[in-house]
Motif scaffolding. Structure first.
Motif, mmCIF file in Angstrom:
data_model
loop_
_atom_site.group_PDB
_atom_site.id
_atom_site.type_symbol
_atom_site.label_atom_id
_atom_site.label_comp_id
_atom_site.label_asym_id
_atom_site.label_seq_id
_atom_site.Cartn_x
_atom_site.Cartn_y
_atom_site.Cartn_z
ATOM 1 N N LEU A 65 -13.783 24.671 11.493
ATOM 2 C CA LEU A 65 -14.779 23.761 10.922
ATOM 3 C C LEU A 65 -15.958 24.558 10.375
ATOM 4 O O LEU A 65 -16.283 25.634 10.884
ATOM 5 C CB LEU A 65 -15.280 22.794 11.992
ATOM 6 C CG LEU A 65 -14.252 21.851 12.617
ATOM 7 C CD1 LEU A 65 -14.905 21.002 13.698
ATOM 8 C CD2 LEU A 65 -13.621 20.963 11.553
ATOM 9 N N PRO A 66 -16.629 24.035 9.348
ATOM 10 C CA PRO A 66 -17.832 24.709 8.851
ATOM 11 C C PRO A 66 -18.925 24.702 9.915
ATOM 12 O O PRO A 66 -18.989 23.801 10.752
ATOM 13 C CB PRO A 66 -18.232 23.877 7.626
ATOM 14 C CG PRO A 66 -17.604 22.539 7.853
ATOM 15 C CD PRO A 66 -16.335 22.806 8.599
ATOM 16 N N LEU B 296 -19.575 30.217 8.537
ATOM 17 C CA LEU B 296 -21.011 29.954 8.529
ATOM 18 C C LEU B 296 -21.432 29.491 7.143
ATOM 19 O O LEU B 296 -21.493 30.269 6.191
ATOM 20 C CB LEU B 296 -21.793 31.205 8.939
ATOM 21 C CG LEU B 296 -23.319 31.087 8.955
ATOM 22 C CD1 LEU B 296 -23.777 29.977 9.892
ATOM 23 C CD2 LEU B 296 -23.964 32.415 9.344
ATOM 24 N N ALA B 297 -21.714 28.197 7.011
ATOM 25 C CA ALA B 297 -22.055 27.622 5.708
ATOM 26 C C ALA B 297 -23.543 27.706 5.410
ATOM 27 O O ALA B 297 -23.944 27.794 4.250
ATOM 28 C CB ALA B 297 -21.608 26.155 5.664
ATOM 29 N N VAL C 132 -26.855 35.851 3.857
ATOM 30 C CA VAL C 132 -26.457 34.538 4.346
ATOM 31 C C VAL C 132 -27.238 33.446 3.606
ATOM 32 O O VAL C 132 -28.372 33.665 3.169
ATOM 33 C CB VAL C 132 -26.701 34.441 5.867
ATOM 34 C CG1 VAL C 132 -28.177 34.543 6.195
ATOM 35 C CG2 VAL C 132 -26.127 33.169 6.452
ATOM 36 N N SER C 133 -26.628 32.274 3.450
ATOM 37 C CA SER C 133 -27.303 31.140 2.829
ATOM 38 C C SER C 133 -28.363 30.604 3.783
ATOM 39 O O SER C 133 -28.063 30.266 4.931
ATOM 40 C CB SER C 133 -26.285 30.046 2.494
ATOM 41 O OG SER C 133 -26.912 28.931 1.909
ATOM 42 N N LEU C 134 -29.610 30.515 3.311
ATOM 43 C CA LEU C 134 -30.740 30.196 4.181
ATOM 44 C C LEU C 134 -31.398 28.873 3.829
ATOM 45 O O LEU C 134 -31.512 28.504 2.660
ATOM 46 C CB LEU C 134 -31.821 31.281 4.076
ATOM 47 C CG LEU C 134 -31.728 32.531 4.935
ATOM 48 C CD1 LEU C 134 -32.897 33.452 4.630
ATOM 49 C CD2 LEU C 134 -31.691 32.190 6.414
ATOM 50 N N ILE D 200 -21.945 21.876 3.403
ATOM 51 C CA ILE D 200 -20.566 22.075 3.860
ATOM 52 C C ILE D 200 -19.585 21.420 2.906
ATOM 53 O O ILE D 200 -19.777 20.302 2.456
ATOM 54 C CB ILE D 200 -20.361 21.554 5.301
ATOM 55 C CG1 ILE D 200 -20.660 20.063 5.416
ATOM 56 C CG2 ILE D 200 -21.234 22.333 6.273
ATOM 57 C CD1 ILE D 200 -20.361 19.493 6.794
ATOM 58 N N ALA D 201 -18.541 22.142 2.587
ATOM 59 C CA ALA D 201 -17.491 21.608 1.718
ATOM 60 C C ALA D 201 -16.586 20.701 2.538
ATOM 61 O O ALA D 201 -16.604 20.725 3.762
ATOM 62 C CB ALA D 201 -16.693 22.751 1.108
ATOM 63 N N GLU D 202 -15.813 19.916 1.867
ATOM 64 C CA GLU D 202 -14.849 19.055 2.557
ATOM 65 C C GLU D 202 -13.866 19.930 3.335
ATOM 66 O O GLU D 202 -13.124 20.715 2.735
ATOM 67 C CB GLU D 202 -14.098 18.184 1.556
ATOM 68 C CG GLU D 202 -14.924 17.077 0.955
ATOM 69 C CD GLU D 202 -15.134 15.911 1.916
ATOM 70 O OE1 GLU D 202 -14.697 16.021 3.070
ATOM 71 O OE2 GLU D 202 -15.731 14.922 1.497
#
Length: 218
Positions: free
Chosen positions: A28-29, A122-123, A151-153, A207-209
């Motif tokens: 899972l994300p 890690l999204a 990382v996306s912040l 988060i993507a599907e």
């Protein structure tokens, strides 16, 4: 833009880890939360999930010494339709607590760093900054390292209810200066629920599907 009807439902504690082989197996994300000790990470997770006792809150800084995973579903309602996106909320140990030093501090730095750099799901990482104290050197050091990692912040300014309006505006501007990011800082108060809806929208979009793991048991 009209605020969407998003809630975080079915939240529950799943696991604690200090090594990669202890991470949950469900694919899972993940949305992770990091910040200085006592910045309000556990309180924010409880607020997002609308469960007061889900993540343990302590007055003793640095009590969280493991990576704690919580399952939840982000539910979007649009008219008579709803969409659910399952995910993990990941509560990372606070940095800067005084009672851990030497080898223990090195271990903490290593396993938290390993998670941030190596977790394939890690999204989004939410970096929490106490709005009463923007620009602290320890927060700026953490931000610089996270930017280097790539990382996306999402910057979240906590404890906004402790400030009056002029103080809040001034300190938000300071956070924008010290911690520039793609998305604007979100001012939050777990006590007053301020910023909760806006942050839930941000998490939903991050988060993507996913493909739901049928073994997750919820």
């Amino acid at each position: 833009m009209t605020q969407r009807d998003i809630a975080l439902i079915n939240a529950k504690y799943v696991a604690s880890a200090v090594r990669e082989d202890q991470y949950p197996e469900a694919k899972l994300p993940e949305i992770a939360f990091i910040g200085r000790s006592n910045v309000g990470k556990s309180s924010l997770i409880n607020s997002l999930c609308n469960q007061r006792g889900l993540a343990k809150v302590s007055g003793a800084p640095g009590k969280t010494r493991t990576i704690n995973y919580f399952f939840g579903e982000l539910r979007l309602r649009e008219g008579d339709k709803s969409t659910r996106r399952p995910l993990y909320l990941v509560d990372l140990p606070g940095y800067g607590f005084a009672k851990t030093g030497g080898k223990n501090r090195d271990l903490w730095s290593r396993f938290v760093g390993d998670y941030i750099q190596k977790s394939p799901r890690l999204a989004l990482l939410c970096l929490l900054i106490d709005l009463r104290h923007p620009g602290l050197p320890i927060d700026r050091e953490a931000y610089a390292w996270l930017c280097e990692v790539g990382v996306s912040l999402q910057i979240v300014g906590t404890k906004s209810d402790k400030l009056n309006q002029s103080e809040k505006q001034r300190n938000m501007a300071a956070v924008d200066k010290f911690f520039p990011a793609v998305y604007p800082v979100i001012a939050s108060s777990s006590l007053k629920q301020n910023g909760r809806a806006k942050l839930l929208e941000r998490l939903y979009d991050a988060i993507a599907e996913p493909v739901v793991d049928t073994e997750i048991g919820v």
